[in-house]
Scaffold this motif. Sequence first.
Motif, PDB file in Angstrom:
ATOM      1  N   GLY A  27       0.824  -1.201   0.000  1.00 15.76           N
ATOM      2  CA  GLY A  27       0.000   0.000   0.000  1.00 15.76           C
ATOM      3  C   GLY A  27       0.857   1.250   0.000  1.00 15.76           C
ATOM      4  O   GLY A  27       1.939   1.266   0.591  1.00 15.76           O
ATOM      5  N   ASN A  28       0.364   2.305  -0.656  1.00 14.45           N
ATOM      6  CA  ASN A  28       1.186   3.501  -0.835  1.00 14.45           C
ATOM      7  C   ASN A  28       0.366   4.773  -0.697  1.00 14.45           C
ATOM      8  O   ASN A  28       0.670   5.790  -1.305  1.00 14.45           O
ATOM      9  CB  ASN A  28       1.852   3.458  -2.223  1.00 14.45           C
ATOM     10  CG  ASN A  28       2.999   4.442  -2.350  1.00 14.45           C
ATOM     11  OD1 ASN A  28       3.744   4.658  -1.407  1.00 14.45           O
ATOM     12  ND2 ASN A  28       3.139   5.042  -3.526  1.00 14.45           N
ATOM     13  N   SER A  29      -0.695   4.703   0.123  1.00  9.52           N
ATOM     14  CA  SER A  29      -1.477   5.905   0.372  1.00  9.52           C
ATOM     15  C   SER A  29      -1.041   6.495   1.712  1.00  9.52           C
ATOM     16  O   SER A  29       0.132   6.428   2.062  1.00  9.52           O
ATOM     17  CB  SER A  29      -2.970   5.593   0.345  1.00  9.52           C
ATOM     18  OG  SER A  29      -3.737   6.771   0.290  1.00  9.52           O
ATOM     19  N   SER A  32      -3.006  -1.635   2.931  1.00 14.78           N
ATOM     20  CA  SER A  32      -3.684  -1.768   1.639  1.00 14.78           C
ATOM     21  C   SER A  32      -4.985  -0.987   1.547  1.00 14.78           C
ATOM     22  O   SER A  32      -5.597  -0.914   0.474  1.00 14.78           O
ATOM     23  CB  SER A  32      -3.939  -3.247   1.332  1.00 14.78           C
ATOM     24  OG  SER A  32      -4.526  -3.899   2.439  1.00 14.78           O
ATOM     25  N   ALA A  49       3.119   8.042  -4.562  1.00 11.83           N
ATOM     26  CA  ALA A  49       2.143   8.377  -3.514  1.00 11.83           C
ATOM     27  C   ALA A  49       1.469   9.717  -3.789  1.00 11.83           C
ATOM     28  O   ALA A  49       2.115  10.689  -4.177  1.00 11.83           O
ATOM     29  CB  ALA A  49       2.838   8.410  -2.159  1.00 11.83           C
ATOM     30  N   ALA A  53       5.177  -0.390  -8.740  1.00 12.72           N
ATOM     31  CA  ALA A  53       3.903   0.244  -9.086  1.00 12.72           C
ATOM     32  C   ALA A  53       3.096  -0.657 -10.013  1.00 12.72           C
ATOM     33  O   ALA A  53       3.649  -1.422 -10.809  1.00 12.72           O
ATOM     34  CB  ALA A  53       4.153   1.585  -9.755  1.00 12.72           C
ATOM     35  N   SER A  72      -9.964   6.363  -6.670  1.00 15.88           N
ATOM     36  CA  SER A  72      -8.551   6.491  -7.007  1.00 15.88           C
ATOM     37  C   SER A  72      -8.323   7.564  -8.066  1.00 15.88           C
ATOM     38  O   SER A  72      -9.271   8.096  -8.663  1.00 15.88           O
ATOM     39  CB  SER A  72      -8.021   5.154  -7.526  1.00 15.88           C
ATOM     40  OG  SER A  72      -8.602   4.870  -8.787  1.00 15.88           O
ATOM     41  N   SER A 112       2.411  -1.212  -4.749  1.00 17.97           N
ATOM     42  CA  SER A 112       1.202  -0.410  -4.946  1.00 17.97           C
ATOM     43  C   SER A 112       0.429  -0.911  -6.154  1.00 17.97           C
ATOM     44  O   SER A 112       1.011  -1.165  -7.212  1.00 17.97           O
ATOM     45  CB  SER A 112       1.570   1.063  -5.165  1.00 17.97           C
ATOM     46  OG  SER A 112       0.425   1.828  -5.499  1.00 17.97           O
ATOM     47  N   GLU A 113      -0.881  -1.058  -5.998  1.00 16.84           N
ATOM     48  CA  GLU A 113      -1.712  -1.444  -7.139  1.00 16.84           C
ATOM     49  C   GLU A 113      -1.778  -0.331  -8.168  1.00 16.84           C
ATOM     50  O   GLU A 113      -2.024  -0.577  -9.349  1.00 16.84           O
ATOM     51  CB  GLU A 113      -3.135  -1.785  -6.682  1.00 16.84           C
ATOM     52  CG  GLU A 113      -3.268  -3.137  -6.012  1.00 16.84           C
ATOM     53  CD  GLU A 113      -4.719  -3.561  -5.867  1.00 16.84           C
ATOM     54  OE1 GLU A 113      -5.569  -3.058  -6.643  1.00 16.84           O
ATOM     55  OE2 GLU A 113      -5.008  -4.392  -4.991  1.00 16.84           O
ATOM     56  N   GLU A 114      -1.587   0.898  -7.716  1.00 15.61           N
ATOM     57  CA  GLU A 114      -1.688   2.032  -8.623  1.00 15.61           C
ATOM     58  C   GLU A 114      -0.374   2.274  -9.355  1.00 15.61           C
ATOM     59  O   GLU A 114       0.700   1.939  -8.867  1.00 15.61           O
ATOM     60  CB  GLU A 114      -2.125   3.276  -7.855  1.00 15.61           C
ATOM     61  CG  GLU A 114      -3.482   3.092  -7.188  1.00 15.61           C
ATOM     62  CD  GLU A 114      -4.154   4.399  -6.871  1.00 15.61           C
ATOM     63  OE1 GLU A 114      -4.334   5.224  -7.782  1.00 15.61           O
ATOM     64  OE2 GLU A 114      -4.486   4.611  -5.692  1.00 15.61           O
TER      65      GLU A 114
END
Length: 293
Positions: free
Chosen positions: A8-10, A106, A39, A75, A128, A33-35
């Motif tokens: 996770g990267n939020s 996550s 960040a 990423a 997102s 990160s899923e994105e």
Amino acid sequence: MPKIIIIGNSAAGFSACQALVNSSSGHEITVISEEEYPAYNRSLLVDYLSGSIPESGLFLADAEFYRKNNVNFLAGQQVYRIDTRKRKVGLKDNSRLDYDHLIIASGRKIEVPDIPGKSKDGVAAFYSLKDTKEIMEKLMVAHTVSVIGNTQASLKLAEVIAAKSKEVKVVSQSALDSAAPNEKIELINGLEPGEFIGEGELQALKLTSGKVIGISLAVFTDNYMPSSSFLKDTEIQTENGYIIVDDKMRTNMDNIFACGAVAARSGVLAGAKSWDEAAAEGILAAQNLLNNV
């Protein structure tokens, strides 16, 4: 060199990463990160959609941050499995990563409910940066938009969309009330979406009352679910999908911590966390992880 993986990267994940980097601990740090983006501040997405800030104003870091601090940033990667016995994280591309310590940050995601027609082009979630860009593109040709949600965030999004000269129908089970009535916004309280209608593309929404309204875009703003499906068949304790942690953000596994929206205390109803609350948990998880090694 001990290996730390952050999923996770939020708010929570990035804050944990920063805390580890600032500690000069000498650990090997990997962020998954899923994105596809570095960040960014998710809480500013509605401002980006409104045009009040540029895309660059969302980001907390750029690719150089990860390179400069020797962080392995993966990423656009999705975790599908964690093997706590072998201490491995499995990715959707079938690669596996070893870890000594794990921080799961996550977060949550918006799931479009299982409603007939939900797969039609024009049914979206607002969560997102990718979602936001897709919504911005669809707004260029949309005539009437339905915002579906039960919180004040739905009204805020409706106001932003209405400012783009679009008609907006806010569908909510709750009794939402706008403090500043807008002639382009209609509040439909006490009802739910029953079916999305259209040939391929969305053309209308049928409500549970039977009423049909013509729309070309439907945007969900809530129906949050914890992003923790990859924990299936692990020994990590969860309740309703939320990872159970103690006051040090540690799970029932000594070398695994969780923080942010995906984490909760046992017996405590999981709820929304502000950006600052999630960020503080990320820092706390990193500090206690370092104290644990």
